[in-house]
Each structure stands twice: as structure tokens, then as C-alpha cells.
Design a protein around this motif. Structure first.
Motif, PDB file in Angstrom:
ATOM      1  N   UNK A   1       8.956  -4.545   9.546  1.00 59.41           N
ATOM      2  CA  UNK A   1       8.475  -4.480  10.924  1.00 59.41           C
ATOM      3  C   UNK A   1       7.105  -5.144  10.966  1.00 59.41           C
ATOM      4  N   UNK A   2       7.014  -6.232  11.714  1.00 58.15           N
ATOM      5  CA  UNK A   2       5.786  -7.004  11.777  1.00 58.15           C
ATOM      6  C   UNK A   2       4.936  -6.599  12.981  1.00 58.15           C
TER       7      UNK A   2
ATOM      8  N   UNK B   1      -5.143  -2.590  11.179  1.00 58.76           N
ATOM      9  CA  UNK B   1      -5.484  -3.784  11.954  1.00 58.76           C
ATOM     10  C   UNK B   1      -5.811  -5.014  11.108  1.00 58.76           C
ATOM     11  N   UNK B   2      -5.345  -5.048   9.829  1.00 57.03           N
ATOM     12  CA  UNK B   2      -5.577  -6.263   9.006  1.00 57.03           C
ATOM     13  C   UNK B   2      -4.665  -7.424   9.364  1.00 57.03           C
ATOM     14  N   UNK B   3      -3.463  -7.352   9.840  1.00 58.81           N
ATOM     15  CA  UNK B   3      -2.837  -6.181  10.470  1.00 58.81           C
ATOM     16  C   UNK B   3      -2.024  -5.363   9.467  1.00 58.81           C
TER      17      UNK B   3
ATOM     18  N   UNK C   1       1.545  -3.106  13.588  1.00 56.16           N
ATOM     19  CA  UNK C   1       2.659  -2.150  13.678  1.00 56.16           C
ATOM     20  C   UNK C   1       2.632  -1.385  12.359  1.00 56.16           C
ATOM     21  N   UNK C   2       2.137  -0.151  12.376  1.00 58.22           N
ATOM     22  CA  UNK C   2       1.863   0.523  11.113  1.00 58.22           C
ATOM     23  C   UNK C   2       2.284   1.971  11.061  1.00 58.22           C
ATOM     24  N   UNK C   3       1.934   2.614   9.949  1.00 59.55           N
ATOM     25  CA  UNK C   3       2.173   4.024   9.645  1.00 59.55           C
ATOM     26  C   UNK C   3       3.577   4.474  10.086  1.00 59.55           C
ATOM     27  N   UNK C   4       4.616   4.067   9.353  1.00 56.52           N
ATOM     28  CA  UNK C   4       5.998   4.337   9.782  1.00 56.52           C
ATOM     29  C   UNK C   4       6.447   5.769   9.539  1.00 56.52           C
TER      30      UNK C   4
END
Length: 334
Positions: free
Chosen positions: A275-276, A250-252, A288-291
Motif C-alpha cells: 500500500x503506497x 511522512x517519509x513517506x 499511508x502507514x501503520x496498518x
């Protein structure tokens, strides 16, 4: 008069809340999955997908309760799908070992010789968290590796000895175990790697840490903040492509891409996030994280990721199809 003003204000507030909910529902992506067993708002993180037994299996992290200090106690959930869009929860993997007592999460998975091999981290042990391994014949019930934990890095000037976010990938006739670790000050998250021979059963004694003089990737770009974690690998021709998470939650947190010809030396493909996080008001505006990059049996590739719009009060999982221009990934809109 005052009563009418209050009534008018309440009406406007309710209309705004209804409108916000309606817009959010309209903006939801095709895949929008979360576990609601423990948190009714929905919670699922760290997606990992395999094709096994004629269906897709999704492994994910989920808080299953609170410990004595009030901190989240983490576990691993399983869901299944036939189309990569609609998912049904199957179960939660129960803890069975002492090293899982405080929690375990961040699954990584691969299929080998008709079995699912799950790589995951212990949780709640700070610098002592490490990578574990379990195996399953049905993708649901797992037998733990008797040598668990199977890996943690050596303590050095760039690693405190912690290992999380395991990604195991077969390349050049050996298995690469990519992991995230913190620096000795427990501030900077960065990536390392260990290798094991093709004949490995993934036991602790088979893993040898390599490239020990420094991290494979460390945060250097402004959007990466103080963290690079959650590496996910796919092979394209003779090259490996890594999707990684930049910045803490979430920093993001957003997704970057890098490439390597040997699995050890990595270069970023671009300096901007691949990916933003979403625009304000969208379901993934907080990140938008941890792919997780996944190749289907038909050869299509999908990027799974986690997102939320409330700074982590909820978490949902989604995906985008990824196409390729030579060896460069191209993100497709939902």
C-alpha cells in the motif's frame, strides 16, 4: 490598476483554495475518520479493530493535550461502527496509572473468552517505553494488568530495551507478541517477538523473548528508510502474513508485506510497498502507514491504515478491502 491586479490575484487565490477543497472532498475514501475533539482539523492514528458486542470497535491513538514541555500528550480513543465505514466516537480511555502519566498509545486488541484484551505502549519515556495490558468486559472500560508494564526486550546490540506497537496473535498453541524497538543508537526501528503459553493471563512473568540474536525484520529496502514498525498479523492456512509499516512518519511511511511458517523466520513477499502513499493532492499524499489487517465475522478482510496530506498536521484513518490469491493479498480499490 494596481488595485485591480491585487483584486484579481485574490480572486484567483480564493478560487484555487475552493477548488482544492472541492477536489479533496471528492477524493476522500469511503471511510475517512478522525477525532476532532482536541484538534479541529482531525487527528487519529494507529487503528485497531475488533468485532465485539454486536458492533465493530475501533481503538486509535489521539493527542489529548500538551505536556509542560509543549510535546503532545497521547491517549487512546474508541469509536464504533456497524458497517466498517461510518464511525462514531464513543470515548477516550482515561489514564489511571502512574506509568500512563506521560501518555499511552498504539493500541493492539484481541477478543478472548468474551473480553477485549488491549495491548498498548507507554509514551514519553524514550528508551524506557514498554508494553502494557488491560482487559474489558464491555470493550469500553478497562482494568489494568497489575503486573504492567508486561514486556520490554532485553538490552542488546540491536535493541535499546524499548518496546512499542504491540501485536499479540495466537498461533501454534501459544501467543506471539510482536513489537517494534530501536537500536542502541536510537536511530533504526526494527521488529522483535516474545511468546507466552496458551494458558497465559498476559502477565509479565509469562512472556519470554525469543529470536534474540537479531531483529525479525529490519529496514533493508530503500522505501523502508530507517524504520520497520506496526506489525499486523493474519493467518492464511498454515502461514502467517504480516503487514508492516516501512519508514518513519511522512517519509513517506508505506505498508509492506511478509510471511512466515513458524512466526519467527520472516521473508518479504514483495520488495515494493503493498500500500503506497497517495498521489500529490490526494488525502494521503504524505503517507499511508501503520496498518491493521482485520478479518470480519463473515470472513472478509480489510486493511486499516492512517494517512494525511499535510506532513502530520492532521491524521485520518481509512480502510481497503483485501482479497486473496492463494495466500497472497490483493488490494481492492475503494
Amino acid at each position: 490598476m494596481l488595485v485591480n491586479i491585487i483584486r484579481f490575484s485574490l480572486t484567483i487565490s480564493l478560487l484555487h483554495a475552493s477548488f482544492t477543497t472541492f477536489v479533496s472532498a471528492q477524493q476522500r475514501p469511503a471511510m475517512y475518520f478522525a477525532d476532532t475533539t482536541y484538534r479541529k482539523g482531525g487527528y487519529a492514528k494507529d487503528p485497531q479493530v475488533v468485532w465485539f458486542g454486536g458492533r465493530y470497535l475501533l481503538y486509535y491513538s489521539v493527542p489529548t493535550g500538551k505536556d509542560s514541555t509543549g510535546a503532545d500528550h497521547w491517549g487512546i480513543g474508541i469509536a464504533e461502527s456497524r458497517d466498517l465505514t461510518n464511525w462514531q466516537k464513543v470515548t477516550i480511555i482515561p489514564p489511571v496509572a502512574e506509568y500512563e502519566r506521560k501518555g499511552f498509545c498504539a493500541p493492539g486488541a484481541l477478543v478472548r473468552d468474551g473480553k477485549v484484551h488491549l495491548f498498548y505502549q507507554t509514551y514519553g519515556n524514550g528508551k524506557n517505553d514498554a508494553i502494557c495490558h488491560a482487559v474489558s468486559s464491555d470493550g469500553i472500560h478497562f482494568d489494568r494488568n497489575p503486573t504492567n508494564p508486561i514486556f520490554h526486550p532485553a538490552i542488546s546490540d540491536w535493541s535499546c530495551g524499548r518496546a512499542i506497537d504491540a501485536e499479540v496473535f495466537f498461533f501454534k498453541n501459544q501467543y506471539f507478541l510482536y513489537f517494534a524497538t530501536r537500536d542502541p543508537a536510537y536511530k533504526i526501528q526494527q521488529l522483535g517477538v516474545a511468546v507466552a503459553p496458551v494458558t497465559t493471563n498476559f502477565n509479565r512473568e509469562d512472556w519470554k523473548q525469543v529470536a534474540t540474536d537479531g531483529p525479525l525484520l529490519k529496514p533493508e529496502l530503500a522505501w523502508e528508510g530507517e524504520c520497520i514498525e506496526a506489525p499486523s498479523i493474519i493467518q492464511r492456512g498454515n502461514e502467517l502474513i504480516m503487514f508492516y509499516a516501512g519508514a518513519y512518519n511522512n517519509w513517506p511511511q508505506q505498508v509492506g508485506i511478509a510471511r512466515s511458517k513458524d512466526g519467527l523466520l520472516w521473508e518479504r513477499i514483495q520488495n515494493e510497498p503493498f500500500l503506497k502513499s497517495g498521489l500529490p493532492g490526494s488525502w494521503n499524499s504524505s503517507e499511508s502507514g501503520h496498518p491493521h489487517i482485520f478479518k470480519t465475522p463473515t470472513g472478509k478482510t480489510y486493511l486499516f491504515f492512517q494517512g494525511n496530506n499535510d506532513k502530520g498536521k492532521t491524521w485520518f484513518l481509512s480502510n481497503h478491502e483485501v482479497t486473496w490469491k492463494k495466500n497472497i493479498p490483493v488490494l481492492q480499490a475503494n
